[in-house]
Design an enzyme around this catalytic site. Structure first.
Site, PDB file in Angstrom:
ATOM      1  CE1 TYR A  97      -3.252  -2.872   0.135  1.00 18.85           C
ATOM      2  CE2 TYR A  97      -3.887  -2.333   2.330  1.00 18.85           C
ATOM      3  CZ  TYR A  97      -3.854  -3.076   1.259  1.00 18.85           C
ATOM      4  OH  TYR A  97      -5.064  -4.011   1.092  1.00 18.85           O
ATOM      5  CE  LYS A 126       1.205 -17.981  -3.179  1.00 12.54           C
ATOM      6  NZ  LYS A 126       0.339 -18.963  -3.213  1.00 12.54           N
ATOM      7  CG  ASP A 174      -1.951 -20.192  -1.091  1.00 14.64           C
ATOM      8  OD1 ASP A 174      -1.240 -20.075  -0.285  1.00 14.64           O
ATOM      9  OD2 ASP A 174      -1.607 -20.888  -2.388  1.00 14.64           O
ATOM     10  CG  ASP A 207      -7.111  -4.555   3.920  1.00 16.01           C
ATOM     11  OD1 ASP A 207      -8.366  -4.695   4.562  1.00 16.01           O
ATOM     12  OD2 ASP A 207      -7.079  -3.666   3.023  1.00 16.01           O
ATOM     13  CG  ASP A 236     -12.839  -6.922   5.696  1.00 16.88           C
ATOM     14  OD1 ASP A 236     -12.433  -6.377   6.766  1.00 16.88           O
ATOM     15  OD2 ASP A 236     -13.194  -6.270   4.802  1.00 16.88           O
TER      16      ASP A 236
END
Ligand code: NAD
Length: 355
Positions: free
Chosen positions: A138, A188, A221, A245, A249
């Protein structure tokens, strides 16, 4: 004396922080705390022409913790980017160097049927996401959409240095020690070099400073599947900005309503505590908002900024007892629902009863 600055903000922000104030006043009897209140977001734009004035920022820097309501609403939506209420929020987080975002996802037994998952899977879920907040993709430079040759190309950079990883990892391990002593770090590393560095640094910090805490590494994943398959086996989840992020959620959805979700953004010195929800213009001014997310955020403030974990536990138990007794606001129930202030009063009665 510990100082709490309350910034109610806009819409239901004012209503839900009013209920927090009742709780703060209760604990003032036995603890050295004081509070002040100021304008923030749209309310500050109306009064001062900007969402966060220098004066309020200075008060936030002086305070031991800041409790936010919510900001924003249709009235301010068309202002230029730098003058929008949300800009105040971003500036506050940056100036207070709040690099770790904390989002608990706890399933209250009384609301278990609100989850989209089966009861036997979601039962006992109590996950705490620690998300890196001020770095990663970001913020990586350069960032652009530009024409290269005949085609438009977009680019962002996922960059972390080892210090940024180490400081948020320490936060996750410290928090795990206050909970169930386990950290699951998401990355990852099989595909991205920056994520290999993430995994290496987290492992080093663990090896050198936190051997007593259990550490598990998961690829993002796989983690996205595991939190749905076996949510109750997680304790603290540590993740970078982007993965954190998304996973926070996903976890929020396990627990039911937006009106129940607290959060915090903390650094080495300061802490900002706020419900996950926004200013809810559709129900603002009706006294029907659910104040629980805000009250649980205040609970986190007591634990992580004022070093009063017992107050946090008391607040959480009182919310649980209130729900067990059948009390609901409109967003989480259909029968005999309470107003925002009645819900605050019921929780306060239980705090008094259990203390
Ligand atoms: P929202 O979270 O305000 O509302 C989404 C839906 O959930 C609405 O139907 C609302 O009535 C309901 N809801 C939210 N909180 C509730 C509560 N405590 N009790 C009962 N119902 C609740 O999101 P939105 O509608 O997308 O955004 C409204 C405004 O809030 C926008 O201006 C947005 O930019 C802002 N916003 C601010 C923050 C923040 O201050 N951190 C976060 C998200 C959105």
């Amino acid at each position: 004396m510990k100082k709490i600055l309350i910034l109610p903000g806009d819409g239901i922000g004012q209503e839900v922080t009013n209920e927090c104030l009742k709780v703060i006043n209760f604990f003032k009897k036995n603890h050295k705390i004081e509070h002040s209140e100021d304008l923030f977001g749209g309310a500050s734009i109306d009064a001062n022409g900007e969402p966060l004035t220098r004066d309020v920022l200075d008060k936030a820097l002086e305070a031991d913790a800041v409790l936010l309501g919510a900001v924003g609403g249709p009235k301010w939506e068309n202002l230029e980017h730098n003058l929008k209420p949300e800009k105040g929020l971003l500036t506050l987080r940056k100036e207070l160097e709040a690099y770790a975002n904390l989002r608990p996802g706890k399933v209250f037994p009384a609301l278990i049927d609100a989850s989209t998952l089966k009861k036997n899977i979601v039962e006992g879920t109590d996950i705490f996401v620690v998300r890196e907040l001020t770095g990663g993709i970001y913020f990586g430079e350069p960032r652009y959409i530009k024409k290269i040759g005949e085609k438009r190309v977009g680019s962002n950079n996922l960059i972390y240095n080892e210090d940024e990883i180490a400081r948020v990892a320490r936060k996750a391990f410290d928090i795990a020690r206050l909970r169930n002593n386990k950290v699951t770090s998401l990355d990852k590393a099989n595909v991205l070099e920056v994520m290999q560095l993430w995994r290496d640094v987290v492992s080093e910090i663990h090896q050198n400073e936190y051997k007593d805490v259990e550490l598990e590494h998961l690829y993002i994943d796989n983690a996205a599947m595991q939190v749905i398959k076996r949510p109750s086996t997680f304790d603290v989840i540590l993740a970078g900005n982007l993965f954190g992020d998304i996973i926070s959620d996903e976890i929020a959805e396990l627990t039911g309503s937006l009106g129940m979700l607290p959060s915090a953004s903390i650094g080495d010195k300061h802490g900002i505590y706020e419900p996950v929800h926004g200013s809810a213009p559709d129900i603002a001014g009706q006294n029907i908002a659910n104040p629980i997310a805000a009250i649980l955020s205040l609970g986190m403030l007591f634990k992580y900024s004022l070093d009063l974990p017992e107050v946090h536990d008391l607040i959480e138990k009182s919310v649980s007892l209130t729900l067990d007794s059948g009390f609901r606001t409109k967003d989480i129930g259909t029968e005999n629902t309470l107003t925002c202030s009645e819900m605050g009063d019921e929780i306060l009665k239980n705090i008094d009863k259990l203390s």
